[in-house]
Write an enzyme that holds these catalytic residues in place. Structure first.
Site, PDB file in Angstrom:
ATOM      1  N   PRO A 221       0.831  -1.213   0.000  1.00 32.58           N
ATOM      2  CA  PRO A 221       0.000   0.000   0.000  1.00 32.58           C
ATOM      3  C   PRO A 221       0.863   1.259   0.000  1.00 32.58           C
ATOM      4  CG  PRO A 221      -0.738  -1.561   1.682  1.00 32.58           C
ATOM      5  CD  PRO A 221       0.564  -2.075   1.169  1.00 32.58           C
ATOM      6  N   GLY A 222       0.394   2.272  -0.670  1.00 36.88           N
ATOM      7  CA  GLY A 222       1.057   3.570  -0.651  1.00 36.88           C
ATOM      8  C   GLY A 222       2.182   3.736  -1.639  1.00 36.88           C
ATOM      9  N   GLY A 224       1.889   3.927  -4.974  1.00 31.86           N
ATOM     10  CA  GLY A 224       1.514   4.758  -6.110  1.00 31.86           C
ATOM     11  C   GLY A 224       0.878   4.031  -7.270  1.00 31.86           C
ATOM     12  N   HIS A 441      19.787   0.916  29.347  1.00 34.96           N
ATOM     13  CA  HIS A 441      19.236   0.066  28.285  1.00 34.96           C
ATOM     14  C   HIS A 441      19.606   0.595  26.900  1.00 34.96           C
ATOM     15  CE1 HIS A 441      15.971  -2.719  26.824  1.00 34.96           C
ATOM     16  NE2 HIS A 441      16.084  -1.909  25.774  1.00 34.96           N
ATOM     17  N   GLU A 442      19.364   1.881  26.673  1.00 29.05           N
ATOM     18  CA  GLU A 442      19.669   2.448  25.359  1.00 29.05           C
ATOM     19  C   GLU A 442      21.172   2.505  25.105  1.00 29.05           C
ATOM     20  OE1 GLU A 442      17.391   2.727  23.267  1.00 29.05           O
ATOM     21  OE2 GLU A 442      15.770   2.436  24.692  1.00 29.05           O
ATOM     22  N   HIS A 445      22.168  -0.876  23.691  1.00 30.00           N
ATOM     23  CA  HIS A 445      21.879  -0.995  22.252  1.00 30.00           C
ATOM     24  C   HIS A 445      22.943  -0.282  21.422  1.00 30.00           C
ATOM     25  CE1 HIS A 445      18.055  -3.025  22.344  1.00 30.00           C
ATOM     26  NE2 HIS A 445      17.467  -2.097  23.091  1.00 30.00           N
ATOM     27  N   ASP A 517      11.812  -6.051  22.491  1.00 32.58           N
ATOM     28  CA  ASP A 517      13.127  -6.426  21.952  1.00 32.58           C
ATOM     29  C   ASP A 517      13.217  -7.940  21.804  1.00 32.58           C
ATOM     30  OD1 ASP A 517      14.043  -3.854  21.766  1.00 32.58           O
ATOM     31  OD2 ASP A 517      14.934  -3.839  23.761  1.00 32.58           O
TER      32      ASP A 517
END
EC number: 3.4.24.-
Length: 645
Positions: A221-222, A224, A441-442, A445, A517
């Site tokens: 979808p989307g 064109g 936590h970040e 990553h 995650d």
């Protein structure tokens, strides 16, 4: 996919001449007919009610006669008597004929009363009959007139159910052109051959080639597909009939087939012409699914469509374009040569096409000098043309919120976060220990991504909540890949589990922040085992997923079922890949514990840092350390587990 910027203002479309207005007197027919009906119904009662008529008993009538008050009487053969008193009052009474009163005539003559006899009619007069029937005649005439008007306006009888609902765009009406469509050169070439054939069929006939009968465009979808159809309408100097698949479906049996016949009849009357059916899967799904017989409405409509496209009537000069997101659900008879000869895939745009599409949508907007469309295109893999249009619009809204008319790179970055993660939650205040946990936590990553050889470079790390995410780590690929190696997938697993690994290293326990995650990593590991053949235990065997090709999550065919023993091996291999990825991430973060603590502190202080801060954290431990960069998709991993690729 979207339209490219035009060199000048678009020409004004030529409006079709409006149909002639009906005469002014037609608007007076309804109120005039109602007025006449009311007059005919109530005029007799009004006229008779204007004179006072008294009803006397026979005894009172005799008393009036004896008193000499009666002037005239009218007597009929049924004993009904009416008359006038000397004071002008009219009266009625009934003579009791059963009593046999023969002295009444002598009494009336004695008092000089004028006597008139009349014979009562057995039926009503013609005027009375006319008055009683005329309202009914007027009502029938009104309904007949409105029915004919509806038939003329709807061109199909009462309600026009059997008529096609196609929008007809005539040849002289200008609209979108192929030059207005950014990217997709191969797709435009495929579709433009249809237009070329309709314009100059003799050139194809000279080589013995037949033009395509139908072209079906498939893709997510989307991307064109409908826009390409509008471009065909603009390029072709032939009539263009546009209709959606759902327009054929009605609650009445046979209506869909009638509309298909009418659609192709209109196309033949205007031949050469093009028919565009959007979302054809609404009417072209496989027959017999679910044990349904061949007489239901949808299958009758499909059978009529098959007959019109390539039946006994080999009509020429009509090309059918169609678009769908679910080609796997279409009936095989619809896709065979002779009906839809070509299947054109309209995929998600690549990086160069995304840059061109972004250039279209920012053409009439004010951009700051720091906006680089190439960088934005790199950071939006998997975005469709509609997504990119939404991205630019969200960036413009951010500029308006800041009371500016110029869109900056920060506005587009915030818009990208809004599209991927959701609205920024400025009021979502975290507890101090929660904020520290999100920062760790970040940081996990980001550091694992920087330390893995094949992972994409980190672009931004934030602990600001957005949507369901409490934080996010964004990676920006340097180039767009279409094939992913096993080493890259293993690194991607490690990056996804880097947040949980950081919690295990710092806090020596996990949290609920890694829920999504783990879900994303499990899905990836399952595909590695069941679809990509990357498990030495299971070997080079692929079990395709049951999702639709262009609509993830939509059911397709029934999945290939395998034995319980195979399922056990799959579960074991998925668990092995996840444990190995987690152990690798934990080992990397323990070896760089100081960098982890330093980066978490920077996030606690600044809330958002760029990829340079991640490199700076590693340089505090290892001077001169560079980041080894790979290249495929964007990964957004957040502390609440919301992971988006």
């Amino acid at each position: 996919m979207s339209r490219a910027a035009k060199s000048g203002p678009p020409p004004d479309p030529i409006k079709k001449p409006e149909p002639p207005r009906p005469p002014a007197w037609r608007s007076w027919l309804l109120p005039l007919g109602l007025l006449i009906t009311m007059v005919l119904l109530f005029l007799p009662s009004i006229l008779t009610g204007s004179t006072t008529t008294q009803s006397y008993s026979y005894t009172d009538f005799l008393s009036k006669v004896d008193a000499g008050q009666v002037k005239t009487v009218d007597v009929d053969d049924k004993g009904s008597l009416s008359g006038t008193l000397k004071d002008g009052t009219q009266f009625t009474t009934q003579i009791p004929t059963a009593l046999g009163n023969s002295q009444l005539e002598q009494q009336l003559q004695t008092k000089d009363v004028q006597i008139t006899g009349k014979v009562s009619s057995s039926g009503s007069g013609w005027l009375t009959v006319l008055f009683s029937l005329l309202p009914l005649v007027l009502i029938i005439a009104f309904f007949a007139w409105t029915g004919r008007a509806a038939q003329r306006s709807l061109a199909g009888g009462l309600g026009g159910f059997g008529r096609s609902k196609a929008k007809i765009i005539e040849a002289e009406r200008p609209t979108t052109r192929f030059a207005d469509v950014a990217g997709y050169e191969g797709v435009k070439q495929e579709v433009s051959e249809v237009v070329d054939f309709l314009r100059d069929p003799a050139r194809y006939a000279a080589a013995g080639a037949k033009g395509p009968r139908g072209v079906i465009m498939v893709g997510p979808p989307g991307t064109g597909k409908t826009l390409l159809a509008r471009a065909v309408a603009g390029e072709a100097s032939v009539p263009f009939l546009s209709v959606t698949g759902s327009a054929f479906v009605e609650m009445f049996v046979g209506v869909g087939a009638s509309r298909v016949r009418d659609l192709f009849t209109e196309a033949r009357d205007r031949a050469p012409s093009i028919i565009f059916i959007d979302e054809i899967d609404a009417v072209g799904s496989r027959r017999g699914i679910g044990g349904i017989g061949g007489h239901d409405e949808r299958e009758q409509t499909l059978n009529q469509l098959l007959s019109e496209m390539d039946g006994f009537d080999q009509s020429s000069g009509i090309v059918v374009l169609a678009a769908t997101n679910r080609p796997e659900t279409l009936d095989p008879a619809l896709l065979r040569p002779g009906r839809f000869d070509r299947q054109v895939t309209v995929p998600l745009p690549n990086q160069a096409e995304r840059a061109a599409i972004l250039g279209v949508h920012v053409a009439n907007k004010h951009l700051a000098p720091d906006v680089d469309l190439e960088v934005i295109a790199r950071g939006t893999p998997g975005f469709s043309g509609a997504d990119l249009a939404n991205l630019v619009n969200e960036g413009a809204i951010n500029a308006v919120r800041a009371a500016r008319t110029t869109i900056t790179a920060a506005d587009l970055g915030a818009a990208r976060d809004r599209v991927l993660l959701g609205r920024r939650e400025t009021s979502n205040a975290l507890l101090p220990e929660e904020r520290h946990s999100v920062a760790v936590h970040e940081s996990g990553h980001a550091l694992v991504a920087a330390l893995c050889e094949h992972a994409d470079p980190v672009a931004k790390v934030t602990i600001l909540p957005a949507g369901m995410a409490l934080g996010a780590t964004e990676q920006l690929p340097e180039a767009e890949r279409h094939l992913y190696s096993e080493a890259y997938l293993n690194d991607l697993l490690a990056v996804r589990l880097g947040g949980r690994a950081a919690e295990l290293v710092v806090f020596e326990q996990g949290s609920t922040g890694a829920a999504n995650d783990l879900s994303g990593a499990t899905d990836l590991a399952t595909k590695m085992v069941t679809e990509f053949g990357l498990s030495p235990e299971l070997g080079p065997i692929g079990y395709p997923a049951g999702d639709a090709m262009y609509l993830p999550g939509a059911p397709k065919e029934a999945m290939h079922r395998y034995s319980e023993e195979t399922q056990r091996i799959v579960d074991q291999e998925v668990a092995r890949l996840l444990r190995e990825a987690e152990a690798r991430a934990v080992r990397l973060l323990r070896d760089h514990r100081d960098a982890l603590e330093w980066l978490a502190g920077q996030l606690m202080e600044h809330e958002t840092v760029d990829g340079g801060a991640v490199l700076e954290a590693l340089r505090h431990e290892t001077p001169g350390l560079g980041v080894r960069r790979g290249a495929p998709a964007v990964l957004v991993a957040d502390s609440s587990g919301n992971t988006t690729a």
